[in-house]
Motif scaffolding. Structure first.
Motif, PDB file in Angstrom:
ATOM      1  N   ALA A 197      -0.507  -7.492   1.980  1.00 33.59           N
ATOM      2  CA  ALA A 197      -1.823  -6.997   1.571  1.00 33.59           C
ATOM      3  C   ALA A 197      -2.118  -7.331   0.121  1.00 33.59           C
ATOM      4  N   SER A 198      -1.119  -7.156  -0.754  1.00 35.34           N
ATOM      5  CA  SER A 198      -1.354  -7.382  -2.184  1.00 35.34           C
ATOM      6  C   SER A 198      -1.536  -8.863  -2.497  1.00 35.34           C
TER       7      SER A 198
ATOM      8  N   SER B 179      -5.182  -0.015   0.404  1.00 36.58           N
ATOM      9  CA  SER B 179      -5.641   1.337   0.066  1.00 36.58           C
ATOM     10  C   SER B 179      -4.997   2.405   0.951  1.00 36.58           C
ATOM     11  N   THR B 180      -4.648   2.027   2.180  1.00 34.09           N
ATOM     12  CA  THR B 180      -4.056   3.020   3.090  1.00 34.09           C
ATOM     13  C   THR B 180      -2.589   3.292   2.770  1.00 34.09           C
TER      14      THR B 180
ATOM     15  N   MET C  60      -5.781   0.410  -7.752  1.00 31.22           N
ATOM     16  CA  MET C  60      -6.600  -0.429  -6.870  1.00 31.22           C
ATOM     17  C   MET C  60      -7.368  -1.475  -7.692  1.00 31.22           C
TER      18      MET C  60
ATOM     19  N   ASP D 130      -6.088  -8.081   0.677  1.00 29.23           N
ATOM     20  CA  ASP D 130      -6.590  -7.152   1.698  1.00 29.23           C
ATOM     21  C   ASP D 130      -6.587  -5.739   1.116  1.00 29.23           C
ATOM     22  N   MET D 131      -7.647  -5.425   0.394  1.00 30.15           N
ATOM     23  CA  MET D 131      -7.726  -4.145  -0.310  1.00 30.15           C
ATOM     24  C   MET D 131      -7.809  -2.959   0.654  1.00 30.15           C
ATOM     25  N   LYS D 132      -8.398  -3.185   1.807  1.00 28.09           N
ATOM     26  CA  LYS D 132      -8.499  -2.092   2.777  1.00 28.09           C
ATOM     27  C   LYS D 132      -7.112  -1.686   3.259  1.00 28.09           C
ATOM     28  N   ALA D 133      -6.296  -2.678   3.606  1.00 25.94           N
ATOM     29  CA  ALA D 133      -4.933  -2.373   4.045  1.00 25.94           C
ATOM     30  C   ALA D 133      -4.122  -1.760   2.916  1.00 25.94           C
TER      31      ALA D 133
ATOM     32  N   GLU E  28      -7.041  -5.549  -7.370  1.00 26.96           N
ATOM     33  CA  GLU E  28      -8.227  -6.376  -7.131  1.00 26.96           C
ATOM     34  C   GLU E  28      -8.246  -7.557  -8.100  1.00 26.96           C
TER      35      GLU E  28
ATOM     36  N   TYR F 151      -4.575   6.288  -8.370  1.00 29.43           N
ATOM     37  CA  TYR F 151      -5.046   5.447  -7.262  1.00 29.43           C
ATOM     38  C   TYR F 151      -6.145   4.479  -7.702  1.00 29.43           C
ATOM     39  N   ASP F 152      -7.182   4.977  -8.372  1.00 24.57           N
ATOM     40  CA  ASP F 152      -8.317   4.120  -8.737  1.00 24.57           C
ATOM     41  C   ASP F 152      -7.890   3.000  -9.673  1.00 24.57           C
TER      42      ASP F 152
END
Length: 287
Positions: free
Chosen positions: A180-181, A190-191, A221, A185-188, A225, A217-218
């Motif tokens: 993901a990183s 984030s979970t 993320m 894939d930010m959606k994956a 990104e 978290y913010d």
């Protein structure tokens, strides 16, 4: 010279089976593979000069020798770390032969202890020595050793793993985090992250790395990104998924041709901390 050779061979024959155990003690004390190897090698040199016929328990004798050498070395190590550029992380050790609960977060907590507290805690709580044996090793009376270990225990209690993530599950998460990183894939991603996740990167001033941990978290993320854009043009290659300092993680070959390790602290199925070692001096032993 010929007459001394059998003696040296005997010293090596009795020492070599104990070397892995002594290296574990030294590494736990110092957090550096190279420094641990130096301490153990110095203990071997002293062992060759020792009247070994008078040593009843070679393992205990050598453990004392290594621990005392490490105590001396910790004084200079602390001075070095005061001038270290950015966060300091222990050298990454991949897939240790003998498992215990000295994970990377605990090793970082040990850094806050005095050298004697660190020695008393490791020898008693981790390696299972009696306080009488600890007393002989660090040359303090048994009551003092109990106090040192108790103080250490209070300081590191929160860093000890409440429960271990099952190894296969941890490695699955590590592989998913890498995918993901690196793919953006930010959606994956984030979970996988806990609300209070943090990222710690050790470049030692020799490779680019954040000079302070990234917290929350913010912020994490946003960091990934930005990194996703860089990694798209300068991809890293997965060498292996592995246990690193007791945590699930992976070893990568980065676009600059250097190795990197990433270890993940996982609680309740979420990543609470990411530890990245980029300092090439700390990765030499992985080549």
């Amino acid at each position: 010279m010929t007459a001394t050779r059998p003696d040296h061979e005997g010293a090596a024959a009795s020492f070599e089976p104990l070397r892995p155990k002594l290296l574990r003690v030294a590494y736990r004390m110092l957090g550096s593979v190279a420094d641990a190897e130096d301490a153990v090698q110095e203990a071997f040199i002293r062992w060759m000069r020792t009247d070994r016929d008078g040593v009843r328990e070679p393992e205990a004798f050598l453990r004392r020798s290594v621990t005392r050498l490490c105590l001396d070395q910790l004084k200079s190590a602390r001075r070095k770390r005061e001038t270290y550029i950015g966060p300091w992380l222990p050298d990454p050790v991949v897939e240790e032969a003998e498992e215990d609960d000295v994970t990377l977060p605990l090793m970082l907590a040990l850094e806050r202890l005095s050298p004697l507290e660190r020695a008393a805690f490791l020898l008693h709580d981790v390696f299972g020595l009696s306080f009488e044996e600890v007393s002989e090793t660090i040359q303090r009376d048994a009551a003092t050793c109990r106090q040192l270990a108790a103080r250490a225990r209070a300081h590191v209690r929160e860093a000890r793993p409440r429960y271990k993530v099952e190894k296969d599950r941890g490695l699955e998460l590590a592989e998913a985090f890498f995918a993901a990183s690196r793919s953006g894939d930010m959606k994956a991603l984030s979970t996988m992250l806990a609300a209070d996740v943090s990222v710690h990167a050790d470049g030692g001033g020799k490779r680019p790395a954040f000079t302070q941990p990234v917290q929350g978290y913010d912020a994490v993320m946003k960091l990934w990104e930005k990194l996703a854009v860089v990694l798209k043009h300068h991809p890293s290659k997965l060498i292996r998924v592995a246990v690193i300092n007791g945590l699930p993680g992976f070893v990568t070959l980065e676009a600059d041709g250097e190795l990197q390790t990433t270890a993940l602290d996982i609680e309740d199925g979420k990543i609470v901390a990411v530890y990245v070692v980029r300092n090439p001096d700390k990765l030499k032993h992985l080549h």
